[in-house]
Design a protein around this motif. Structure first.
Motif, PDB file in Angstrom:
ATOM      1  N   TYR A 160      10.693  -3.310  12.957  1.00 50.22           N
ATOM      2  CA  TYR A 160       9.362  -3.904  13.038  1.00 50.22           C
ATOM      3  C   TYR A 160       8.636  -3.407  14.275  1.00 50.22           C
ATOM      4  N   SER A 161       7.409  -2.921  14.074  1.00 54.53           N
ATOM      5  CA  SER A 161       6.628  -2.397  15.182  1.00 54.53           C
ATOM      6  C   SER A 161       5.145  -2.508  14.868  1.00 54.53           C
ATOM      7  N   GLU A 162       4.512  -3.521  15.402  1.00 52.80           N
ATOM      8  CA  GLU A 162       3.061  -3.649  15.232  1.00 52.80           C
ATOM      9  C   GLU A 162       2.388  -2.650  16.150  1.00 52.80           C
ATOM     10  N   PRO A 163       1.242  -2.169  15.908  1.00 49.25           N
ATOM     11  CA  PRO A 163       0.344  -2.496  14.800  1.00 49.25           C
ATOM     12  C   PRO A 163       0.516  -1.588  13.591  1.00 49.25           C
ATOM     13  N   HIS A 164       1.507  -0.732  13.603  1.00 47.37           N
ATOM     14  CA  HIS A 164       1.635   0.280  12.552  1.00 47.37           C
ATOM     15  C   HIS A 164       2.617  -0.097  11.444  1.00 47.37           C
ATOM     16  N   TYR A 165       3.210  -1.265  11.510  1.00 51.62           N
ATOM     17  CA  TYR A 165       4.258  -1.650  10.571  1.00 51.62           C
ATOM     18  C   TYR A 165       3.786  -1.605   9.113  1.00 51.62           C
ATOM     19  N   ALA A 166       2.678  -2.242   8.812  1.00 52.12           N
ATOM     20  CA  ALA A 166       2.178  -2.293   7.432  1.00 52.12           C
ATOM     21  C   ALA A 166       1.892  -0.892   6.899  1.00 52.12           C
ATOM     22  N   GLU A 167       1.306  -0.057   7.727  1.00 54.07           N
ATOM     23  CA  GLU A 167       1.002   1.312   7.299  1.00 54.07           C
ATOM     24  C   GLU A 167       2.288   2.112   7.081  1.00 54.07           C
ATOM     25  N   ARG A 168       3.281   1.914   7.930  1.00 51.97           N
ATOM     26  CA  ARG A 168       4.563   2.624   7.751  1.00 51.97           C
ATOM     27  C   ARG A 168       5.269   2.173   6.477  1.00 51.97           C
TER      28      ARG A 168
END
Length: 195
Positions: A160-168
């Protein structure tokens, strides 16, 4: 006889509760939450599952049973392989880190994992064959490719790593689907859900 039926029902409730708890709180959630949600005591939990990994492996086994039942109920369905692929990706996204947790135990559950892997590959053979025949699955895809894709997705979902989590998640899912499925299947998936 009643006791055996109750034990079977308790086991099933514990596995279902584990999926919900792991989804909400992660793979290291307190097992007391699982027992509470299942409506059983801690002793009942540990009689069925001596440790967290035994519970996770049982959850994986229940998922395999579900795939097998679905494949038997829809024999020859050319869309079954993609349903299994999508369902597993969704499950991994909801319950990230479970596979890593089991693999980190080393040899303790190796035999059950090997049996589970063989069962998954066998359950996938028919759906993949029918998907290929219908032009929905790449010709070179094998059951092991599904396992590899799930392992790759596990890597993304469990880091898990915001802010790119959803895009990944979106990009990795798209890459996996494109590597296994052909245009007709991909077009239908794009229509049904966000790709």
């Amino acid at each position: 006889m009643v006791q055996r039926s109750d034990a079977t029902e308790n086991r099933k409730r514990l596995i279902e509760a584990a999926e919900s708890v792991f989804s909400e709180h992660g793979p290291n959630a307190p097992l007391q939450l699982v027992a509470d949600l299942a409506g059983v005591g801690r002793g009942t939990l540990y009689r069925h599952f001596p440790d967290r990994i035994a519970l996770v492996v049982a959850l994986f086994e229940l998922r395999l049973e579900s795939f097998e039942q679905e494949a038997l109920s829809t024999p020859g369905d050319p869309r079954e392989a993609e349903r299994i692929l999508l369902q597993t990706l969704r499950q991994q996204q909801l319950t990230p880190g479970l596979t890593r947790l089991v693999l980190a135990t080393g040899d303790t559950y190796r035999e059950r994992l090997e049996t589970l892997t063989a069962g998954l590959e066998q359950a996938l053979e028919g759906p993949i064959r029918y998907g290929k025949a219908a032009g929905r699955v790449h010709e070179d895809v094998e059951p092991g490719d599904f396992l590899v894709s799930w392992a790759m997705y596990e890597g993304v979902t469990s880091t898990y790593s915001e802010p790119h989590y959803a895009e990944r998640l979106r990009r990795s899912r798209k890459l996996i689907l494109r590597s296994i499925l052909l245009a007709p299947a991909l077009a239908e998936i794009e229509e049904l859900e966000e790709f």
